[in-house]
Design a protein around this motif. Structure first.
Motif, PDB file in Angstrom:
ATOM      1  N   PRO A 218      49.743  -6.105 119.274  1.00 53.29           N
ATOM      2  CA  PRO A 218      51.033  -7.078 118.040  1.00 53.29           C
ATOM      3  C   PRO A 218      50.140  -8.671 117.381  1.00 53.29           C
ATOM      4  O   PRO A 218      49.784  -8.667 118.509  1.00 53.29           O
ATOM      5  N   TRP A 219      50.072  -9.019 117.036  1.00 55.13           N
ATOM      6  CA  TRP A 219      49.154  -9.968 116.249  1.00 55.13           C
ATOM      7  C   TRP A 219      49.405 -11.219 117.780  1.00 55.13           C
ATOM      8  O   TRP A 219      48.491 -12.177 117.713  1.00 55.13           O
ATOM      9  N   HIS A 220      51.535 -11.447 117.421  1.00 52.79           N
ATOM     10  CA  HIS A 220      51.966 -12.526 118.059  1.00 52.79           C
ATOM     11  C   HIS A 220      52.077 -12.457 119.565  1.00 52.79           C
ATOM     12  O   HIS A 220      52.687 -13.262 120.683  1.00 52.79           O
ATOM     13  N   LEU A 221      51.387 -11.556 120.506  1.00 55.25           N
ATOM     14  CA  LEU A 221      51.363 -11.430 121.608  1.00 55.25           C
ATOM     15  C   LEU A 221      50.769 -13.045 122.616  1.00 55.25           C
ATOM     16  O   LEU A 221      49.661 -13.242 121.458  1.00 55.25           O
ATOM     17  N   ARG A 222      51.168 -12.616 123.326  1.00 53.17           N
ATOM     18  CA  ARG A 222      50.733 -14.327 123.986  1.00 53.17           C
ATOM     19  C   ARG A 222      50.254 -14.039 125.348  1.00 53.17           C
ATOM     20  O   ARG A 222      49.819 -14.648 126.005  1.00 53.17           O
TER      21      ARG A 222
ATOM     22  N   LEU B 172      30.490  -1.171 124.155  1.00 47.74           N
ATOM     23  CA  LEU B 172      31.540  -0.418 122.542  1.00 47.74           C
ATOM     24  C   LEU B 172      32.870  -1.110 122.788  1.00 47.74           C
ATOM     25  O   LEU B 172      33.426  -1.651 121.535  1.00 47.74           O
ATOM     26  N   GLY B 173      32.870  -0.285 123.652  1.00 44.43           N
ATOM     27  CA  GLY B 173      34.827  -0.227 123.847  1.00 44.43           C
ATOM     28  C   GLY B 173      35.546  -1.709 124.689  1.00 44.43           C
ATOM     29  O   GLY B 173      36.245  -2.267 123.839  1.00 44.43           O
ATOM     30  N   LEU B 174      34.769  -2.432 124.802  1.00 47.80           N
ATOM     31  CA  LEU B 174      35.066  -3.295 125.351  1.00 47.80           C
ATOM     32  C   LEU B 174      34.990  -4.437 123.946  1.00 47.80           C
ATOM     33  O   LEU B 174      35.049  -5.380 123.842  1.00 47.80           O
ATOM     34  N   ALA B 175      33.873  -4.373 123.287  1.00 49.52           N
ATOM     35  CA  ALA B 175      33.497  -5.288 121.760  1.00 49.52           C
ATOM     36  C   ALA B 175      34.532  -4.968 120.987  1.00 49.52           C
ATOM     37  O   ALA B 175      34.987  -5.560 120.251  1.00 49.52           O
ATOM     38  N   SER B 176      35.250  -3.276 121.181  1.00 51.19           N
ATOM     39  CA  SER B 176      36.296  -2.992 120.442  1.00 51.19           C
ATOM     40  C   SER B 176      37.193  -4.030 120.353  1.00 51.19           C
ATOM     41  O   SER B 176      38.618  -4.730 119.465  1.00 51.19           O
ATOM     42  N   LEU B 177      37.739  -3.989 121.841  1.00 50.38           N
ATOM     43  CA  LEU B 177      38.957  -5.166 122.372  1.00 50.38           C
ATOM     44  C   LEU B 177      38.922  -6.295 121.893  1.00 50.38           C
ATOM     45  O   LEU B 177      39.881  -7.127 121.667  1.00 50.38           O
ATOM     46  N   ALA B 178      37.980  -6.432 122.240  1.00 46.90           N
ATOM     47  CA  ALA B 178      37.783  -8.377 121.506  1.00 46.90           C
ATOM     48  C   ALA B 178      37.374  -8.215 120.466  1.00 46.90           C
ATOM     49  O   ALA B 178      38.283  -9.541 120.041  1.00 46.90           O
ATOM     50  N   LYS B 179      37.129  -7.666 119.712  1.00 44.49           N
ATOM     51  CA  LYS B 179      37.281  -7.792 117.876  1.00 44.49           C
ATOM     52  C   LYS B 179      38.990  -7.485 117.840  1.00 44.49           C
ATOM     53  O   LYS B 179      39.361  -8.945 116.621  1.00 44.49           O
ATOM     54  N   HIS B 180      39.633  -6.903 118.485  1.00 45.18           N
ATOM     55  CA  HIS B 180      40.950  -7.458 118.256  1.00 45.18           C
ATOM     56  C   HIS B 180      42.229  -8.157 119.219  1.00 45.18           C
ATOM     57  O   HIS B 180      43.774  -8.042 119.006  1.00 45.18           O
ATOM     58  N   LEU B 181      41.866  -9.071 120.064  1.00 42.88           N
ATOM     59  CA  LEU B 181      42.194  -9.717 121.301  1.00 42.88           C
ATOM     60  C   LEU B 181      43.514 -10.668 119.723  1.00 42.88           C
ATOM     61  O   LEU B 181      42.741 -11.759 119.086  1.00 42.88           O
ATOM     62  N   PRO B 182      44.464 -10.285 119.641  1.00 41.42           N
ATOM     63  CA  PRO B 182      45.280 -12.157 119.342  1.00 41.42           C
ATOM     64  C   PRO B 182      44.859 -12.973 119.261  1.00 41.42           C
ATOM     65  O   PRO B 182      44.416 -13.526 120.598  1.00 41.42           O
ATOM     66  N   LYS B 183      44.953 -13.804 118.493  1.00 40.69           N
ATOM     67  CA  LYS B 183      44.448 -15.058 118.266  1.00 40.69           C
ATOM     68  C   LYS B 183      45.516 -15.877 119.077  1.00 40.69           C
ATOM     69  O   LYS B 183      44.847 -16.879 119.416  1.00 40.69           O
ATOM     70  N   SER B 184      46.650 -15.430 119.332  1.00 39.87           N
ATOM     71  CA  SER B 184      48.078 -16.066 120.107  1.00 39.87           C
ATOM     72  C   SER B 184      48.480 -16.216 121.450  1.00 39.87           C
ATOM     73  O   SER B 184      48.430 -17.029 122.042  1.00 39.87           O
ATOM     74  N   LEU B 185      47.304 -16.094 122.279  1.00 42.92           N
ATOM     75  CA  LEU B 185      47.005 -14.920 124.074  1.00 42.92           C
ATOM     76  C   LEU B 185      46.778 -16.810 124.157  1.00 42.92           C
ATOM     77  O   LEU B 185      46.229 -17.803 123.694  1.00 42.92           O
ATOM     78  N   ARG B 186      47.501 -16.942 125.066  1.00 47.84           N
ATOM     79  CA  ARG B 186      47.599 -17.587 126.651  1.00 47.84           C
ATOM     80  C   ARG B 186      47.284 -17.727 127.444  1.00 47.84           C
ATOM     81  O   ARG B 186      46.857 -17.796 127.790  1.00 47.84           O
ATOM     82  N   GLN B 187      47.472 -16.017 128.078  1.00 44.03           N
ATOM     83  CA  GLN B 187      46.923 -15.574 129.007  1.00 44.03           C
ATOM     84  C   GLN B 187      46.192 -14.391 128.996  1.00 44.03           C
ATOM     85  O   GLN B 187      46.709 -13.296 128.077  1.00 44.03           O
ATOM     86  N   LEU B 188      45.053 -14.510 129.422  1.00 45.21           N
ATOM     87  CA  LEU B 188      44.068 -12.757 129.665  1.00 45.21           C
ATOM     88  C   LEU B 188      44.269 -12.550 130.468  1.00 45.21           C
ATOM     89  O   LEU B 188      43.747 -13.312 131.323  1.00 45.21           O
ATOM     90  N   LYS B 189      44.263 -11.224 131.246  1.00 46.31           N
ATOM     91  CA  LYS B 189      43.915 -10.484 132.774  1.00 46.31           C
ATOM     92  C   LYS B 189      43.826  -9.177 132.393  1.00 46.31           C
ATOM     93  O   LYS B 189      43.697  -8.704 132.268  1.00 46.31           O
ATOM     94  N   LEU B 190      41.981  -9.066 131.875  1.00 42.08           N
ATOM     95  CA  LEU B 190      41.053  -8.045 132.087  1.00 42.08           C
ATOM     96  C   LEU B 190      40.697  -7.136 133.594  1.00 42.08           C
ATOM     97  O   LEU B 190      40.247  -8.008 134.440  1.00 42.08           O
ATOM     98  N   GLY B 191      40.737  -6.587 133.868  1.00 43.80           N
ATOM     99  CA  GLY B 191      40.324  -5.358 134.760  1.00 43.80           C
ATOM    100  C   GLY B 191      39.781  -4.419 134.489  1.00 43.80           C
ATOM    101  O   GLY B 191      39.907  -3.616 133.991  1.00 43.80           O
TER     102      GLY B 191
END
Length: 158
Positions: free
Chosen positions: A26-30, A44-63
């Motif tokens: 979702p584009w409004h994800l925080r 390649l998969g991490l680059a795809s994820l990065a490309k679609h990270l919502p700009k609205s994010l305030r917290q990002l937790k990646l394991g």
């Protein structure tokens, strides 16, 4: 809006599945927490994820620990895509042995100035003193909480 997905140890989760997941964020994800440790994820998969990270994010937790297909290129893609208003970043790349100074330097250079909490678990990555100096040179100005684990990085001076 918050999303938590735990897909750790599902070897069948690979770049294709992560791309589909990323495209549906979702584009409004925080707040986004993704646990993908020991999956078949590559840069390649991490680059795809990065490309679609919502700009609205305030917290990002990646394991991403033990995703052995991750390299400096994938971390660089993530670094360039970090949302500008990010306040919390937790990143685990434990035992991602193909990640080294180049990827980590890119990450450190692109840390948003809004960051207040930073937790990096880089145990077993291929880091040297060069990455550690870059880390010190690029600490965000408003950082209140810091945890850095580089144990097992044999090329870092004691």
């Amino acid at each position: 809006q918050e999303m938590v997905l735990d897909l750790q140890t599902f070897e069948e989760v690979d770049d294709k599945e992560v791309k589909l997941l990323a495209e549906g964020l979702p584009w409004h994800l925080r707040c986004l927490e993704l646990r993908l440790g020991a999956c078949s994820l590559t840069s390649l998969g991490l680059a795809s994820l990065a490309k679609h990270l919502p700009k609205s994010l305030r917290q990002l937790k990646l394991g991403l620990g033990q995703c052995h297909g991750l390299t400096d290129a994938g971390l660089e893609s993530l670094a360039r895509a970090l949302p500008p208003q990010l306040e919390v970043l937790e990143l685990s790349m434990k035992d991602c042995t193909a990640v080294g100074d180049v990827g980590c330097e890119a990450l450190f250079r692109h840390l948003p100035s809004s960051l207040k909490c930073l937790q990096l678990y880089l145990k077993g990555c291929d880091l040297t003193d060069i990455a550690m100096q870059s880390f010190m040179d690029h600490l965000p100005p408003h950082l209140e909480e810091l945890e850095l684990n580089v144990s097992g990085c044999r090329s870092i001076s004691k």
